[in-house]
Design a protein around this motif. Structure first.
Motif, PDB file in Angstrom:
ATOM      1  N   MET A 138       0.839  -1.191   0.000  1.00  0.00           N
ATOM      2  CA  MET A 138       0.000   0.000   0.000  1.00  0.00           C
ATOM      3  C   MET A 138       0.879   1.248   0.000  1.00  0.00           C
ATOM      4  SD  MET A 138      -3.036  -1.004   2.664  1.00  0.00           S
ATOM      5  CE  MET A 138      -1.886  -1.318   4.010  1.00  0.00           C
ATOM      6  N   GLY A 139       0.650   2.107  -0.990  1.00  0.00           N
ATOM      7  CA  GLY A 139       1.430   3.323  -1.083  1.00  0.00           C
ATOM      8  C   GLY A 139       2.810   3.118  -1.655  1.00  0.00           C
ATOM      9  N   CYS A 140       3.171   1.885  -2.006  1.00  0.00           N
ATOM     10  CA  CYS A 140       4.485   1.595  -2.557  1.00  0.00           C
ATOM     11  C   CYS A 140       4.314   0.796  -3.841  1.00  0.00           C
ATOM     12  CB  CYS A 140       5.347   0.789  -1.575  1.00  0.00           C
ATOM     13  SG  CYS A 140       5.542   1.542   0.045  1.00  0.00           S
ATOM     14  N   GLU A 141       5.405   0.587  -4.558  1.00  0.00           N
ATOM     15  CA  GLU A 141       5.339  -0.279  -5.723  1.00  0.00           C
ATOM     16  C   GLU A 141       5.081  -1.708  -5.270  1.00  0.00           C
ATOM     17  OE1 GLU A 141       9.182  -0.610  -7.652  1.00  0.00           O
ATOM     18  OE2 GLU A 141      10.107   0.105  -5.819  1.00  0.00           O
ATOM     19  N   ASP A 142       4.616  -2.550  -6.158  1.00  0.00           N
ATOM     20  CA  ASP A 142       4.332  -3.939  -5.815  1.00  0.00           C
ATOM     21  C   ASP A 142       5.586  -4.622  -5.318  1.00  0.00           C
ATOM     22  OD1 ASP A 142       1.918  -4.588  -8.477  1.00  0.00           O
ATOM     23  OD2 ASP A 142       1.768  -3.480  -6.599  1.00  0.00           O
ATOM     24  N   PHE A 143       5.402  -5.516  -4.378  1.00  0.00           N
ATOM     25  CA  PHE A 143       6.523  -6.248  -3.790  1.00  0.00           C
ATOM     26  C   PHE A 143       6.434  -7.712  -4.184  1.00  0.00           C
ATOM     27  CE2 PHE A 143       8.684  -8.636  -0.494  1.00  0.00           C
ATOM     28  CZ  PHE A 143       9.877  -7.940  -0.396  1.00  0.00           C
ATOM     29  N   LEU A 144       7.515  -8.265  -4.694  1.00  0.00           N
ATOM     30  CA  LEU A 144       7.544  -9.654  -5.144  1.00  0.00           C
ATOM     31  C   LEU A 144       8.139 -10.541  -4.062  1.00  0.00           C
ATOM     32  CD1 LEU A 144       8.768  -9.039  -8.792  1.00  0.00           C
ATOM     33  CD2 LEU A 144       6.468  -9.656  -8.064  1.00  0.00           C
ATOM     34  N   VAL A 145       7.423 -11.593  -3.716  1.00  0.00           N
ATOM     35  CA  VAL A 145       7.878 -12.530  -2.693  1.00  0.00           C
ATOM     36  C   VAL A 145       8.652 -13.650  -3.372  1.00  0.00           C
ATOM     37  CG1 VAL A 145       7.179 -14.050  -0.812  1.00  0.00           C
ATOM     38  CG2 VAL A 145       5.859 -11.984  -1.293  1.00  0.00           C
ATOM     39  N   ALA A 146       9.850 -13.931  -2.877  1.00  0.00           N
ATOM     40  CA  ALA A 146      10.720 -14.954  -3.451  1.00  0.00           C
ATOM     41  C   ALA A 146      11.437 -15.672  -2.320  1.00  0.00           C
ATOM     42  CB  ALA A 146      11.724 -14.313  -4.405  1.00  0.00           C
ATOM     43  N   PRO A 147      12.117 -16.789  -2.605  1.00  0.00           N
ATOM     44  CA  PRO A 147      12.846 -17.496  -1.537  1.00  0.00           C
ATOM     45  C   PRO A 147      13.835 -16.615  -0.786  1.00  0.00           C
ATOM     46  CG  PRO A 147      12.661 -18.907  -3.455  1.00  0.00           C
ATOM     47  CD  PRO A 147      12.119 -17.559  -3.872  1.00  0.00           C
ATOM     48  N   SER A 148      14.403 -15.616  -1.457  1.00  0.00           N
ATOM     49  CA  SER A 148      15.407 -14.770  -0.802  1.00  0.00           C
ATOM     50  C   SER A 148      14.812 -13.874   0.277  1.00  0.00           C
ATOM     51  CB  SER A 148      16.119 -13.898  -1.848  1.00  0.00           C
ATOM     52  OG  SER A 148      15.179 -13.068  -2.515  1.00  0.00           O
ATOM     53  N   ASN A 149      13.502 -13.593   0.214  1.00  0.00           N
ATOM     54  CA  ASN A 149      12.899 -12.693   1.200  1.00  0.00           C
ATOM     55  C   ASN A 149      11.685 -13.291   1.915  1.00  0.00           C
ATOM     56  OD1 ASN A 149      10.599 -12.385  -0.535  1.00  0.00           O
ATOM     57  ND2 ASN A 149      11.685 -10.789  -1.681  1.00  0.00           N
ATOM     58  N   ALA A 150      11.354 -14.554   1.594  1.00  0.00           N
ATOM     59  CA  ALA A 150      10.116 -15.150   2.118  1.00  0.00           C
ATOM     60  C   ALA A 150      10.107 -15.216   3.643  1.00  0.00           C
ATOM     61  CB  ALA A 150       9.921 -16.546   1.530  1.00  0.00           C
ATOM     62  N   ASP A 151      11.250 -15.515   4.272  1.00  0.00           N
ATOM     63  CA  ASP A 151      11.284 -15.592   5.738  1.00  0.00           C
ATOM     64  C   ASP A 151      10.984 -14.235   6.364  1.00  0.00           C
ATOM     65  OD1 ASP A 151      11.886 -18.271   5.613  1.00  0.00           O
ATOM     66  OD2 ASP A 151      14.036 -18.019   5.964  1.00  0.00           O
ATOM     67  N   ALA A 152      11.556 -13.185   5.790  1.00  0.00           N
ATOM     68  CA  ALA A 152      11.305 -11.843   6.320  1.00  0.00           C
ATOM     69  C   ALA A 152       9.844 -11.455   6.141  1.00  0.00           C
ATOM     70  CB  ALA A 152      12.210 -10.834   5.629  1.00  0.00           C
ATOM     71  N   VAL A 153       9.275 -11.791   4.992  1.00  0.00           N
ATOM     72  CA  VAL A 153       7.858 -11.495   4.761  1.00  0.00           C
ATOM     73  C   VAL A 153       6.989 -12.219   5.786  1.00  0.00           C
ATOM     74  CG1 VAL A 153       5.939 -11.802   3.142  1.00  0.00           C
ATOM     75  CG2 VAL A 153       8.154 -10.990   2.308  1.00  0.00           C
ATOM     76  N   ALA A 154       7.341 -13.472   6.068  1.00  0.00           N
ATOM     77  CA  ALA A 154       6.568 -14.241   7.045  1.00  0.00           C
ATOM     78  C   ALA A 154       6.623 -13.588   8.427  1.00  0.00           C
ATOM     79  CB  ALA A 154       7.089 -15.678   7.108  1.00  0.00           C
ATOM     80  N   TRP A 155       7.781 -13.067   8.806  1.00  0.00           N
ATOM     81  CA  TRP A 155       7.898 -12.397  10.097  1.00  0.00           C
ATOM     82  C   TRP A 155       7.068 -11.110  10.123  1.00  0.00           C
ATOM     83  CZ3 TRP A 155       9.211 -13.419  14.872  1.00  0.00           C
ATOM     84  CH2 TRP A 155      10.025 -14.531  15.130  1.00  0.00           C
ATOM     85  N   LEU A 156       7.099 -10.362   9.042  1.00  0.00           N
ATOM     86  CA  LEU A 156       6.297  -9.133   9.006  1.00  0.00           C
ATOM     87  C   LEU A 156       4.808  -9.454   9.057  1.00  0.00           C
ATOM     88  CD1 LEU A 156       8.176  -6.906   6.410  1.00  0.00           C
ATOM     89  CD2 LEU A 156       8.394  -6.960   8.893  1.00  0.00           C
TER      90      LEU A 156
END
Length: 248
Positions: A17-35
């Motif tokens: 929201m308010g930002c460009e689209d964010f792509l979820v990938a193996p390199s960032n999936a753990d961080a996304v899960a924590w957020l």
């Protein structure tokens, strides 16, 4: 490199929201899960760390959109009114959080901010290039607080994520280069999301200026321009690297 035609569709898609689209990938999936677990974090703070250009700041903006948290910087944290900062949303994003290390006033400021967040049921998202165990903070109480909170690494983007980001950045500019252009860029550009943004912007500008489609020859010219810029900066004694670099 052979690039699968459906590669960009293999990744998850997260709208910020308010930002460009964010792509979820193996390199960032753990961080996304924590957020995604917020506000049910086991501690007042979460550290997200990784190399430059891996997407940490983008993740910070994704979380900021949800939490309404203001953004502070570790390098200037000692100059901020901490109670007022936390009062905005009972949450704060601290970029370059590792820059507090070795600076007594900054370390004291982050320690105080952590304690305020704990007392008020608030949260801190700390963004850092280094894992907390490598910060070498001198304030023992700060070390124990940060090391006792969860930390998650965001890795450098792999080919799949870089390809998907390039496709999306081109699409945002109403450009549809062939997959051969994406493959060409992947083998030659710096492996960072910042570099991807710089390369796409330069290609868009070059395409408009020359009234040409985005093709491999145009990509070759643009990347050569980045390389010449790097050589000129080094020749003038300025050692700051350009925003996008050639690989190999």
């Amino acid at each position: 490199m052979s690039l699968p035609a459906q590669l960009p569709l293999d990744l998850g898609h997260r709208t910020a929201m308010g930002c460009e689209d964010f792509l979820v990938a193996p390199s960032n999936a753990d961080a996304v899960a924590w957020l995604d677990r917020w506000p049910s974090w086991p501690a007042p703070a979460l550290t997200v760390y990784g190399p430059a250009g891996c997407g940490k700041s983008h993740l910070g903006h994704v979380w900021r959109a949800r939490s309404q948290a203001p953004i502070a910087n570790g390098a200037t944290l000692d100059a901020v009114d901490l109670p007022e900062l936390l009062a905005i949303a009972n949450a704060v994003v601290v970029e370059d959080a590792d820059k507090v290390a070795g600076k007594p006033a900054r370390e004291e400021a982050l320690f105080h901010l952590y304690n305020l967040a704990r007392e008020q049921g608030g949260h801190l998202l700390l963004l850092s290039r280094k894992a907390p165990s490598r910060w070498r903070a001198k304030l023992a109480d700060l070390r124990s607080r940060i090391k006792g909170a969860p930390a998650v690494e965001v890795h450098a983007p792999d080919d799949a994520l870089l390809a998907a980001v390039l496709v999306k950045l081109f699409a945002d500019r109403q450009l549809r280069p062939g997959l051969e252009v994406i493959s060409y860029l992947l083998t030659r550009m710096e492996r960072s999301l910042d570099a991807a943004r710089s390369v796409v912007a330069a290609l868009d500008h070059a395409s408009l200026a020359a009234h040409r489609r985005v093709t491999v020859p145009l990509a070759r010219e643009v990347l050569a321009g980045f390389e010449r810029h790097k050589e000129e900066e080094h020749g003038s004694g300025n050692r700051r690297p350009p925003r996008a670099r050639l690989r190999g």
